[in-house]
Motif scaffolding. Sequence first.
Motif, PDB file in Angstrom:
ATOM      1  N   ALA A  90      36.052  15.476   6.132  1.00  0.00           N
ATOM      2  CA  ALA A  90      36.237  14.463   7.168  1.00  0.00           C
ATOM      3  C   ALA A  90      35.403  13.215   6.902  1.00  0.00           C
ATOM      4  N   GLY A  91      34.648  13.208   5.791  1.00  0.00           N
ATOM      5  CA  GLY A  91      33.826  12.058   5.458  1.00  0.00           C
ATOM      6  C   GLY A  91      32.445  12.081   6.071  1.00  0.00           C
ATOM      7  N   ARG A  92      32.047  13.219   6.650  1.00  0.00           N
ATOM      8  CA  ARG A  92      30.710  13.324   7.242  1.00  0.00           C
ATOM      9  C   ARG A  92      29.686  13.678   6.174  1.00  0.00           C
ATOM     10  N   SER A  93      28.522  13.037   6.249  1.00  0.00           N
ATOM     11  CA  SER A  93      27.455  13.286   5.287  1.00  0.00           C
ATOM     12  C   SER A  93      26.827  14.653   5.535  1.00  0.00           C
ATOM     13  N   LEU A  94      26.582  15.393   4.458  1.00  0.00           N
ATOM     14  CA  LEU A  94      25.988  16.716   4.563  1.00  0.00           C
ATOM     15  C   LEU A  94      24.517  16.670   4.163  1.00  0.00           C
ATOM     16  N   ALA A  95      23.751  17.578   4.701  1.00  0.00           N
ATOM     17  CA  ALA A  95      22.306  17.627   4.462  1.00  0.00           C
ATOM     18  C   ALA A  95      22.011  18.228   3.093  1.00  0.00           C
ATOM     19  N   ASP A  96      20.760  18.062   2.649  1.00  0.00           N
ATOM     20  CA  ASP A  96      20.323  18.659   1.391  1.00  0.00           C
ATOM     21  C   ASP A  96      20.663  20.141   1.364  1.00  0.00           C
ATOM     22  N   GLY A  97      21.201  20.591   0.243  1.00  0.00           N
ATOM     23  CA  GLY A  97      21.512  22.001   0.070  1.00  0.00           C
ATOM     24  C   GLY A  97      22.890  22.406   0.530  1.00  0.00           C
ATOM     25  N   GLU A  98      23.575  21.557   1.303  1.00  0.00           N
ATOM     26  CA  GLU A  98      24.922  21.881   1.763  1.00  0.00           C
ATOM     27  C   GLU A  98      25.956  21.457   0.733  1.00  0.00           C
ATOM     28  N   HIS A  99      26.920  22.333   0.486  1.00  0.00           N
ATOM     29  CA  HIS A  99      27.944  22.078  -0.525  1.00  0.00           C
ATOM     30  C   HIS A  99      29.055  21.217   0.053  1.00  0.00           C
ATOM     31  N   GLY A 100      29.544  20.279  -0.756  1.00  0.00           N
ATOM     32  CA  GLY A 100      30.650  19.429  -0.335  1.00  0.00           C
ATOM     33  C   GLY A 100      31.147  18.570  -1.469  1.00  0.00           C
ATOM     34  N   ASN A 101      31.883  17.521  -1.122  1.00  0.00           N
ATOM     35  CA  ASN A 101      32.469  16.620  -2.107  1.00  0.00           C
ATOM     36  C   ASN A 101      31.414  15.662  -2.663  1.00  0.00           C
ATOM     37  N   ILE A 102      31.233  15.653  -3.977  1.00  0.00           N
ATOM     38  CA  ILE A 102      30.354  14.668  -4.607  1.00  0.00           C
ATOM     39  C   ILE A 102      31.023  13.305  -4.461  1.00  0.00           C
ATOM     40  N   SER A 103      30.348  12.368  -3.793  1.00  0.00           N
ATOM     41  CA  SER A 103      30.971  11.093  -3.429  1.00  0.00           C
ATOM     42  C   SER A 103      30.053   9.941  -3.793  1.00  0.00           C
ATOM     43  N   VAL A 104      30.663   8.806  -4.173  1.00  0.00           N
ATOM     44  CA  VAL A 104      29.866   7.661  -4.610  1.00  0.00           C
ATOM     45  C   VAL A 104      30.383   6.379  -3.968  1.00  0.00           C
ATOM     46  N   ARG A 105      29.468   5.426  -3.888  1.00  0.00           N
ATOM     47  CA  ARG A 105      29.803   4.029  -3.637  1.00  0.00           C
ATOM     48  C   ARG A 105      29.180   3.235  -4.765  1.00  0.00           C
ATOM     49  N   SER A 106      30.020   2.529  -5.537  1.00  0.00           N
ATOM     50  CA  SER A 106      29.507   1.720  -6.639  1.00  0.00           C
ATOM     51  C   SER A 106      30.572   0.733  -7.064  1.00  0.00           C
ATOM     52  N   GLY A 107      30.145  -0.257  -7.848  1.00  0.00           N
ATOM     53  CA  GLY A 107      31.083  -1.237  -8.373  1.00  0.00           C
ATOM     54  C   GLY A 107      31.774  -0.777  -9.634  1.00  0.00           C
ATOM     55  N   MET A 108      31.578   0.496 -10.020  1.00  0.00           N
ATOM     56  CA  MET A 108      32.148   1.014 -11.260  1.00  0.00           C
ATOM     57  C   MET A 108      33.430   1.800 -11.046  1.00  0.00           C
ATOM     58  N   ARG A 124      35.528  -6.341 -14.199  1.00  0.00           N
ATOM     59  CA  ARG A 124      34.250  -6.313 -13.476  1.00  0.00           C
ATOM     60  C   ARG A 124      33.667  -4.903 -13.439  1.00  0.00           C
ATOM     61  N   SER A 125      34.510  -3.877 -13.279  1.00  0.00           N
ATOM     62  CA  SER A 125      33.983  -2.511 -13.166  1.00  0.00           C
ATOM     63  C   SER A 125      33.254  -2.098 -14.438  1.00  0.00           C
ATOM     64  N   TRP A 126      33.754  -2.530 -15.603  1.00  0.00           N
ATOM     65  CA  TRP A 126      33.056  -2.164 -16.840  1.00  0.00           C
ATOM     66  C   TRP A 126      31.845  -3.054 -17.077  1.00  0.00           C
ATOM     67  N   GLN A 127      31.870  -4.285 -16.626  1.00  0.00           N
ATOM     68  CA  GLN A 127      30.673  -5.102 -16.763  1.00  0.00           C
ATOM     69  C   GLN A 127      29.535  -4.489 -15.951  1.00  0.00           C
ATOM     70  N   VAL A 128      29.843  -4.056 -14.729  1.00  0.00           N
ATOM     71  CA  VAL A 128      28.820  -3.395 -13.902  1.00  0.00           C
ATOM     72  C   VAL A 128      28.348  -2.117 -14.588  1.00  0.00           C
ATOM     73  N   SER A 129      29.293  -1.370 -15.166  1.00  0.00           N
ATOM     74  CA  SER A 129      28.927  -0.136 -15.880  1.00  0.00           C
ATOM     75  C   SER A 129      28.033  -0.430 -17.077  1.00  0.00           C
ATOM     76  N   PHE A 130      28.359  -1.484 -17.845  1.00  0.00           N
ATOM     77  CA  PHE A 130      27.534  -1.842 -19.002  1.00  0.00           C
ATOM     78  C   PHE A 130      26.099  -2.147 -18.581  1.00  0.00           C
ATOM     79  N   GLU A 131      25.954  -2.950 -17.557  1.00  0.00           N
ATOM     80  CA  GLU A 131      24.605  -3.317 -17.112  1.00  0.00           C
ATOM     81  C   GLU A 131      23.824  -2.075 -16.698  1.00  0.00           C
ATOM     82  N   ALA A 132      24.497  -1.145 -16.011  1.00  0.00           N
ATOM     83  CA  ALA A 132      23.820   0.068 -15.555  1.00  0.00           C
ATOM     84  C   ALA A 132      23.459   0.984 -16.723  1.00  0.00           C
ATOM     85  N   SER A 133      24.393   1.191 -17.659  1.00  0.00           N
ATOM     86  CA  SER A 133      24.129   2.126 -18.758  1.00  0.00           C
ATOM     87  C   SER A 133      23.128   1.559 -19.754  1.00  0.00           C
ATOM     88  N   ILE A 134      23.173   0.260 -19.993  1.00  0.00           N
ATOM     89  CA  ILE A 134      22.187  -0.355 -20.898  1.00  0.00           C
ATOM     90  C   ILE A 134      20.783  -0.177 -20.333  1.00  0.00           C
TER      91      ILE A 134
END
Length: 465
Positions: free
Chosen positions: A297-315, A132-142
């Motif tokens: 700690a998982g807190r969202s940072l404002a524009d311009g603040e440095h932190g962990n690049i984080s995603v939520r996706s089916g990929m 499923r993760s690659w099917q979602v990736s295929f649809e997104a990249s296509i």
Amino acid sequence: MPFLDKIQLWAEERPHDTAVVVGSSRLTWAGLRDAAAALPGQSTNTTVLAEPNSSQFIERYAAAVAGERRCAVLDPQWPAPMIEDVTARIRAAAVPATGKDELVDGDPSSTFLIGLTSGTTSIPKAFTRSRRSWQVSFEASIEFFGLSQDDRTLAPGPLSASLNLYALSECLYAGAAFHTLPTFDVGDAHAAISHDGITRLVLAPTILRLLSERGLAGDVDASGIRSIICAGSKLDARTLEAARRWAPHAAIYEYYGASELSFVSGTRLAAGQPLDASGTGIGSPFPGVDLGILDDAGRSLADGEHGNISVRSGMVSNGYLWGDDGQALRCLDGWFTVGDQGYLDRGTLHILGRRSDMIITSGKNVYPHEVELALASVPGIELAVAAGAPDDIRGQKVIAGVVPAYGAVTATQLRSGLDGLLARDKRPLQYFLLSELPMTDRGKVSRKVLLDWIKNHDPRAQPLA
């Protein structure tokens, strides 16, 4: 489902159309389906492939993921002991195969691919991906890359590299012809572009520069190329300028992703559109991706603040078979990160690099990636590597090694070239002329190797006055 049901569909609808070309070898959709279906099943649920590009490799790859089987693709250029060790680890995790050998896709939630990624030890980490993760990736990249069945994609690199293996799989899913070479050769790549009607390239920026510059010198016609997809490192101004001249009608895409996360962000440069070559920005969130910058700690940072690049996706991958040190792929309240650092600025992601690479000099944080991008934009510089060397006063000092594009280069030239590109407190205090890039035995650029060369007065790194 990754792509087997799609191969069956294209074989029924377009049996004689070209599916795959590897050098002089060609497979139609019906030929690929029949060849893969005729291969005997394995006794276990896992197949390990460690071989050069060939049409037989592609047949075996398709057969290896039939039903709910899974496949691991290793780099055949790895040292033999490493291949043997990784193969043994994978086979130890395999179970007896069950079910029929029909060329159909298994349950979408089941694992079909074992991927390998570099770690802190000599043995790469192994992660798994669901169908499923690659099917979602295929649809997104296509959608993002605009791939159509009329395209003919050339990925001239090894299929053991994730960039090229994904391009193959994406084309099989989309019903578009995929071309590659038995081994990379500039002349063979140019011949494919000239004679096979290639419309789309998938490659790293260094290979794009090589093909573009030699293509211009040899008058190789690339006017039919409509899109160029680059990944692995950020495009530099020299590569873009050469690619623009050589393939004037091509839209150029670059994207950022990670093996465990898949696609994260990307950008499209229309024909003639300029590139911010010295900047750290690399586009907006990829289709289907929620992108955020979070602290530890998982807190969202404002524009311009440095932190962990984080995603939520089916990929996102399922996790690791081995090598999980608790830091490689982390989940922060439903957000996944591999520890790459960056920030958002009005929707554009800016990448700073891995936290482990960060240089702390006089209390300030400097990411080598920023320094390297700026140096690579200085005229006359081919490539640059930056690192933090021990310093009694500052804790660490920024140093850099450069490979010149042509002629001689001086430290004064580099210092003046960084004016307007890099803040003064981030600039290297010492420069070295490199006769070659510092690489690990696995072929990756290494800042540690650079520091070792400097410490040991290796002739491959000469101080610049």
